[in-house]
Design an enzyme around this catalytic site. Sequence first.
Site, PDB file in Angstrom:
ATOM      1  N   HIS A 295       2.539   0.576  -3.895  1.00 18.80           N
ATOM      2  CA  HIS A 295       3.674   0.710  -4.802  1.00 18.80           C
ATOM      3  C   HIS A 295       4.295  -0.658  -5.091  1.00 18.80           C
ATOM      4  O   HIS A 295       4.862  -0.882  -6.160  1.00 18.80           O
ATOM      5  CB  HIS A 295       4.750   1.614  -4.187  1.00 18.80           C
ATOM      6  CG  HIS A 295       4.369   3.057  -4.143  1.00 18.80           C
ATOM      7  ND1 HIS A 295       3.597   3.573  -3.132  1.00 18.80           N
ATOM      8  CD2 HIS A 295       4.660   4.092  -4.976  1.00 18.80           C
ATOM      9  CE1 HIS A 295       3.425   4.872  -3.341  1.00 18.80           C
ATOM     10  NE2 HIS A 295       4.058   5.212  -4.447  1.00 18.80           N
ATOM     11  N   ASP A 368      -4.808   7.092  -8.502  1.00 16.45           N
ATOM     12  CA  ASP A 368      -3.433   7.155  -8.028  1.00 16.45           C
ATOM     13  C   ASP A 368      -2.537   6.720  -9.187  1.00 16.45           C
ATOM     14  O   ASP A 368      -3.032   6.249 -10.231  1.00 16.45           O
ATOM     15  CB  ASP A 368      -3.256   6.236  -6.816  1.00 16.45           C
ATOM     16  CG  ASP A 368      -2.082   6.651  -5.926  1.00 16.45           C
ATOM     17  OD1 ASP A 368      -1.246   7.459  -6.382  1.00 16.45           O
ATOM     18  OD2 ASP A 368      -2.010   6.163  -4.789  1.00 16.45           O
TER      19      ASP A 368
END
Length: 441
Positions: A295, A368
Amino acid sequence: MANTEELSDEIDRREYRHRRRMRNQIISYIVLGVFLVVLILGGFIGVNKLISGMKDKKQAEELQKQLEELSQAEQEPQVVEAPTESVEEFEEIDQLEEIVNSSIAEMPLEDKVAGLFIITPEALTDTDVVIRAGETTKEKLGQHAVGGLIYFSQNIKSADQLTEMLSNTRSWSKYSIFLAVDEEGGQVSRVAESGLAENVGSMADIGATGDAAKAQEAGAAIGSYLSEFGFNLNFAPVADVTTEGNTIIGDRSFGSDTNMTASMVSSMVQGMQGVGVSACLKHFPGIGDTVEDTHEGMAATDKTLEDFMAVDFPVYQAGINAGADFIMVGHLSAPNVTGDNTPASLSGKMITEILRGQLGFQGIVITDAMNMSAITEYYTADQAAVMALQAGADMILMPEDFETAYNGVLEAVRNGTLTEERIDESLKRIFRVKRRDRVEE
């Protein structure tokens, strides 16, 4: 009107299956009958010649007796088992392929490309927070027939609101649509965290019991309440094998033992998909021992292919064998496997050669979330989307900018960087899952 069309479709499908089943059974009986006739006639001719050429009367009489017994057996009714299961399975596969191919053949290129994306309802409607599906959703789905939408806690306010929003979204969609959520159990449970269902608890706690039946129960429980609200895709279970002290995955994983985790993941997939919600294994090739968070930036590992095969891949193999519909590929860089720092989600070595080739996964590969810094710091939205599809991914999850990513893929097909056949290849995998409910069990 819609109900009438659905009823008509159902009648047509039943008649279609009945005709195919009758045809296959008739062909089977004919082939078997011809085989028996040829066998018996051959026996008669051969034995008669043998009898006429024999000088030993006793042997001739014995053969004649056997011939008469064979003739009598021929006159008795033959009991032939109808080819049920194998023919049924073949029919279902054959019919599903016809449905899938027919669905794709009718799609314009723009819809085909849009069908490869799963995005948030906010990205679709260009609004801050979506808690209902009205005219704007209807209009935007008409413009971009996305393959799916993913919902978060901000989209969930009440049971009635959630059910109506998903129902309307499904009705506005031009094609079958994935309605997805992250509902792992424990800390990542969008629906349960909103107070609309009982949280089954963390996977680490379930893994600690050593009882795979509890994982199956958890999967069935999660799948059941998701299905009631209208979800048909859950980005779970986590298939990562963690190392002690790992804080990136933490208690989202079943644990640090490969065999135990494999058993738990397999059982959870069975429980969830057994109630009609697609499961998604994540985060291939395995991020259970990483210390960086994708992230926030690039995450890399020095593990070799042999390391992954010993620790991580057995879990994914178990999930594949259990029939998982999806596998999510993470943004982990594994230079000792791929030869460079390309994230797994953009790596043909990782997706096509290893996940497809070595592990034999034939389901849907999804990236993802592509708005993570591990992607956005190094690639534009269109570059990342095109690279993922070139690598073998089927669906793009949450690009940084949907319009840019969508137009980038569309242009790549038009200029030959990607072929339409490559797009169709992914769509076939997607529609095999979306349309399989049209094949009667």
